[in-house]
Scaffold this active site. Structure first.
Site, PDB file in Angstrom:
ATOM      1  N   TYR A 265       0.841  -1.195   0.000  1.00  0.00           N
ATOM      2  CA  TYR A 265       0.000   0.000   0.000  1.00  0.00           C
ATOM      3  C   TYR A 265       0.877   1.246   0.000  1.00  0.00           C
ATOM      4  CZ  TYR A 265      -4.307   2.582   1.282  1.00  0.00           C
ATOM      5  OH  TYR A 265      -5.404   3.412   1.312  1.00  0.00           O
TER       6      TYR A 265
ATOM      7  N   LYS B  23      -1.566  -1.270  -4.002  1.00  0.00           N
ATOM      8  CA  LYS B  23      -2.642  -0.294  -3.882  1.00  0.00           C
ATOM      9  C   LYS B  23      -2.020   1.077  -3.724  1.00  0.00           C
ATOM     10  CE  LYS B  23      -6.739   0.792  -1.127  1.00  0.00           C
ATOM     11  NZ  LYS B  23      -7.518   0.484   0.091  1.00  0.00           N
TER      12      LYS B  23
END
Length: 312
Positions: A138, A164
């Site tokens: 992330y 992400k």
């Protein structure tokens, strides 16, 4: 030979952490939230992540939320958990997720420290090497890996299936996507991801986390389908008349990225209180009323066939 599992593309479901009036987790409300997302066609469930107030729930509450997610999904879609914090805690959550039957996990940014690339590499390595579960990195806040760091991790760990992005650095995103390609799935994780998805879709991001899907998934789906089909008229109409007005409220207070979801769900009749744990704050009355009007107008413009919420 590439043995990694295929990540489910599309709109990703991020349930909330619904609380009862006494402040405990409302398991029944969580069940309804998850079942609704799956029935509305979302490709996966991410439990106890940002929208699920990972930062504010206890270990026991975390386990209960994951157990509920595994039970309610019943294999219909993959379940990913949020993990993070210090390395020991993150590894424990990975192993707990594995024991409970999760398909993978999303590594949330480590607390406070803005580490060097070598530090981020070692942080991720220490967590990922402990399990064969699918891992998703992330890029957000104080944990943004560059191309070299991501390549090192991807080459070493086939269980890394996606990245992400929640920082919005499009130059970096282009470097990552153009170099690493379809070895990873690229997920748009910007706050209110529909707002930036027209740009992300152009550079290879095929999935995004949708807060709005917790209360108006049919509109998110219409938007995503129109985007994929090149229907600029529908994309622009939803963007201007639905997304921008909601985003205007979301940006007005810190923490609304979490609490505005619950407000939208409550307006739509879900058994979710407009309550969040500190440091987040609940949606203020004026903003709540404005959101209610926006949702009402959105549903008139884009009516849903079956608004009734399933009672589990």
């Amino acid at each position: 030979m590439d043995t990694r599992k295929t990540f489910p593309r599309g709109i990703l479901g991020f349930p909330t952490a619904p609380f009862k009036e006494n402040g405990t987790i409302d398991e029944k409300a969580l069940e309804i939230n998850i079942d609704f997302l799956i029935n509305e066609g979302l490709s996966s469930i991410f439990i106890a992540c940002g929208s699920g107030e990972f930062h504010a729930i206890s270990r026991a509450e975390y386990q209960k939320m994951v157990e509920v997610a595994i039970k309610i999904t019943a294999g219909r879609v993959p379940v990913y958990t949020g993990v993070g914090g210090n390395i020991s805690d993150a590894v424990e959550l990975v192993k707990l997720s594995e024991d409970l039957g999760a398909d993978g996990y999303l590594i949330l940014p480590p607390y406070l420290i803005d580490g060097e690339q070598e530090g981020l590499y070692n942080y991720y390595k220490a967590i990922i090497k402990e399990s064969e579960l699918d891992a998703i990195l992330y890029n957000r806040d104080n944990a943004i890996v560059n191309l070299n760091t991501l390549q090192r991790l991807v080459n070493e760990f086939p269980q890394i299936v996606g990245l992400k992005d929640g920082c919005g650095n499009m130059e970096l995103n282009l470097e990552l996507v153009q170099t690493i390609g379809d070895r990873l799935e690229w997920l748009n994780g910007m706050p209110f991801a529909e707002i930036t998805m027209p740009a992300y879709a152009q550079i290879g991001f095929k999935s995004y986390s949708s807060a709005m899907s917790n209360y108006m998934p049919h509109i998110s789906r219409l938007f995503f389908n129109a985007l994929n089909e090149g229907n600029e008229e529908v994309v622009n109409d939803i963007y201007v008349n639905v997304l921008l007005p909601i985003n205007s409220i979301r940006k007005s207070r810190k923490g609304y990225a979490v609490s505005l979801i619950k407000a939208g769900m409550k307006i739509q009749g879900f058994p979710v209180e407009n309550s969040v744990r500190p440091p987040c704050i609940p949606v203020e009355e004026d903003h709540y009323n404005t959101l209610s009007k926006i949702i009402d107008e959105s549903l008139k413009r884009y009516p849903v066939e079956n608004k009734e919420i399933t009672k589990l």
